[in-house]
Design a protein around this motif. Structure first.
Motif, PDB file in Angstrom:
ATOM      1  N   ALA A   1       0.836  -1.209   0.000  1.00 18.35           N
ATOM      2  CA  ALA A   1       0.000   0.000   0.000  1.00 18.35           C
ATOM      3  C   ALA A   1       0.865   1.250   0.000  1.00 18.35           C
ATOM      4  O   ALA A   1       0.331   2.353  -0.109  1.00 18.35           O
TER       5      ALA A   1
ATOM      6  N   ALA B   1     -12.765   1.645   1.495  1.00 17.36           N
ATOM      7  CA  ALA B   1     -11.357   1.661   1.083  1.00 17.36           C
ATOM      8  C   ALA B   1     -10.653   2.915   1.580  1.00 17.36           C
ATOM      9  O   ALA B   1     -11.222   4.002   1.583  1.00 17.36           O
TER      10      ALA B   1
ATOM     11  N   LYS C   1      -6.838   2.818   0.984  1.00 18.52           N
ATOM     12  CA  LYS C   1      -5.571   2.780   0.258  1.00 18.52           C
ATOM     13  C   LYS C   1      -5.709   1.899  -0.982  1.00 18.52           C
ATOM     14  O   LYS C   1      -6.392   0.870  -0.945  1.00 18.52           O
TER      15      LYS C   1
ATOM     16  N   THR D   1     -11.422  -0.896   5.735  1.00 19.02           N
ATOM     17  CA  THR D   1     -12.184  -1.514   6.816  1.00 19.02           C
ATOM     18  C   THR D   1     -13.332  -2.340   6.261  1.00 19.02           C
ATOM     19  O   THR D   1     -14.145  -1.845   5.487  1.00 19.02           O
TER      20      THR D   1
ATOM     21  N   SER E   1      -9.578  -4.973   9.196  1.00 18.70           N
ATOM     22  CA  SER E   1      -8.967  -4.141   8.177  1.00 18.70           C
ATOM     23  C   SER E   1      -7.855  -4.924   7.515  1.00 18.70           C
ATOM     24  O   SER E   1      -6.927  -5.385   8.191  1.00 18.70           O
ATOM     25  N   GLN E   2      -7.966  -5.106   6.185  1.00 16.23           N
ATOM     26  CA  GLN E   2      -6.965  -5.864   5.446  1.00 16.23           C
ATOM     27  C   GLN E   2      -7.163  -5.644   3.954  1.00 16.23           C
ATOM     28  O   GLN E   2      -8.222  -5.185   3.522  1.00 16.23           O
ATOM     29  N   PRO E   3      -6.138  -5.976   3.149  1.00 16.48           N
ATOM     30  CA  PRO E   3      -6.285  -5.819   1.702  1.00 16.48           C
ATOM     31  C   PRO E   3      -7.307  -6.792   1.133  1.00 16.48           C
ATOM     32  O   PRO E   3      -7.489  -7.902   1.641  1.00 16.48           O
TER      33      PRO E   3
ATOM     34  N   ASP F   1      -6.994  -1.543   0.394  1.00 21.09           N
ATOM     35  CA  ASP F   1      -6.902  -1.833   1.814  1.00 21.09           C
ATOM     36  C   ASP F   1      -7.925  -0.937   2.498  1.00 21.09           C
ATOM     37  O   ASP F   1      -8.089   0.237   2.126  1.00 21.09           O
TER      38      ASP F   1
ATOM     39  N   VAL G   1      -3.900  -0.687  -3.527  1.00 15.21           N
ATOM     40  CA  VAL G   1      -2.886  -1.723  -3.323  1.00 15.21           C
ATOM     41  C   VAL G   1      -2.403  -2.255  -4.665  1.00 15.21           C
ATOM     42  O   VAL G   1      -3.201  -2.527  -5.568  1.00 15.21           O
TER      43      VAL G   1
END
Length: 219
Positions: A134, A203, A205, A174, A188-190, A172, A207
């Motif tokens: 990110a 969203a 960010k 929530t 929270s993760q890609p 990336d 990636v």
């Protein structure tokens, strides 16, 4: 208001009559004069296929229909918040392959585009092939500057990587699930663009994944 095309320069506080060395603020960093919605007013869509803003407008989603976090644009006003990344500037730098510090073109040579990555990963076979990042890329002068001046990079360590291929992978942000009254944040993760779960992501960010990589030794 359009985002600036260069990093900002701020002054460090100092006592009267003393020199105040300049402080370079990365392009993607937040400023205290900029705000985000700490508790966004999200709703479950009528079809229950994802989330949306209660007062959603056209600019809240990208061309793929992904919902993005909101933030005001007022760079250079207030004090820099180095630990916080501005959603719109990160997205622009990542999309256009701009240096995360100065917003100029990222460095590129025969081995690929330059990335400066904090050491937060557990290496795997063929690492760093396929690594999701990110952090936008960087230019050589700013890479030299960042490795000397950034406390986080000094504390965590870092990798300097060149990648010939770096396709946009997803976002990336929530993840939410339906709740009794409103969507409830879960993690929270890609997530990849082709993953149906992206409809439940706010969203923050953009990636990319890095491929055909080499560890750079020319800095």
């Amino acid at each position: 208001m359009s985002p600036p095309l260069t990093a900002h320069v701020a002054e460090r506080p100092g006592s009267a009559g003393t020199a105040r060395p300049r402080l370079i603020v990365p392009y993607i960093a937040m400023w205290s004069g900029e705000t985000t919605e700490e508790e966004p007013r999200l709703v479950v869509l009528p079809s229950r296929t994802g989330i949306g803003y209660a007062d959603e407008i056209l600019g809240d989603r990208d061309s793929r229909g992904v919902l993005w976090d909101r933030a005001t644009l007022d760079p250079g006003h207030g004090t820099p918040r180095f630990a916080q990344i501005h959603v719109h500037r990160q997205r622009r730098a990542m999309r256009k392959l701009l240096c995360q510090v100065c917003a100029g073109p990222a460095d590129r040579d025969d081995d690929g585009t330059l990335w400066l990555i904090p050491d937060r990963t557990q290496p795997w076979p063929n690492w760093p092939e396929g690594m999701a990042v990110a952090e936008p890329p960087i230019c050589r002068p700013c890479a030299h500057l960042a490795t000397r001046a950034c406390p986080a990079l000094r504390a965590e360590g870092h990798f300097v990587i060149r990648a010939r291929e770096h396709p946009i992978h997803g976002v990336d942000g929530t993840h939410y699930r339906p709740g009794p009254h409103s969507p409830v944040p879960v993690t929270s993760q890609p997530v990849a663009f082709d993953d149906p779960a992206i409809r439940w992501v706010l969203a923050s960010k953009l990636v990319r994944t890095l491929h055909d990589c080499t560890i750079a030794t020319d800095l």
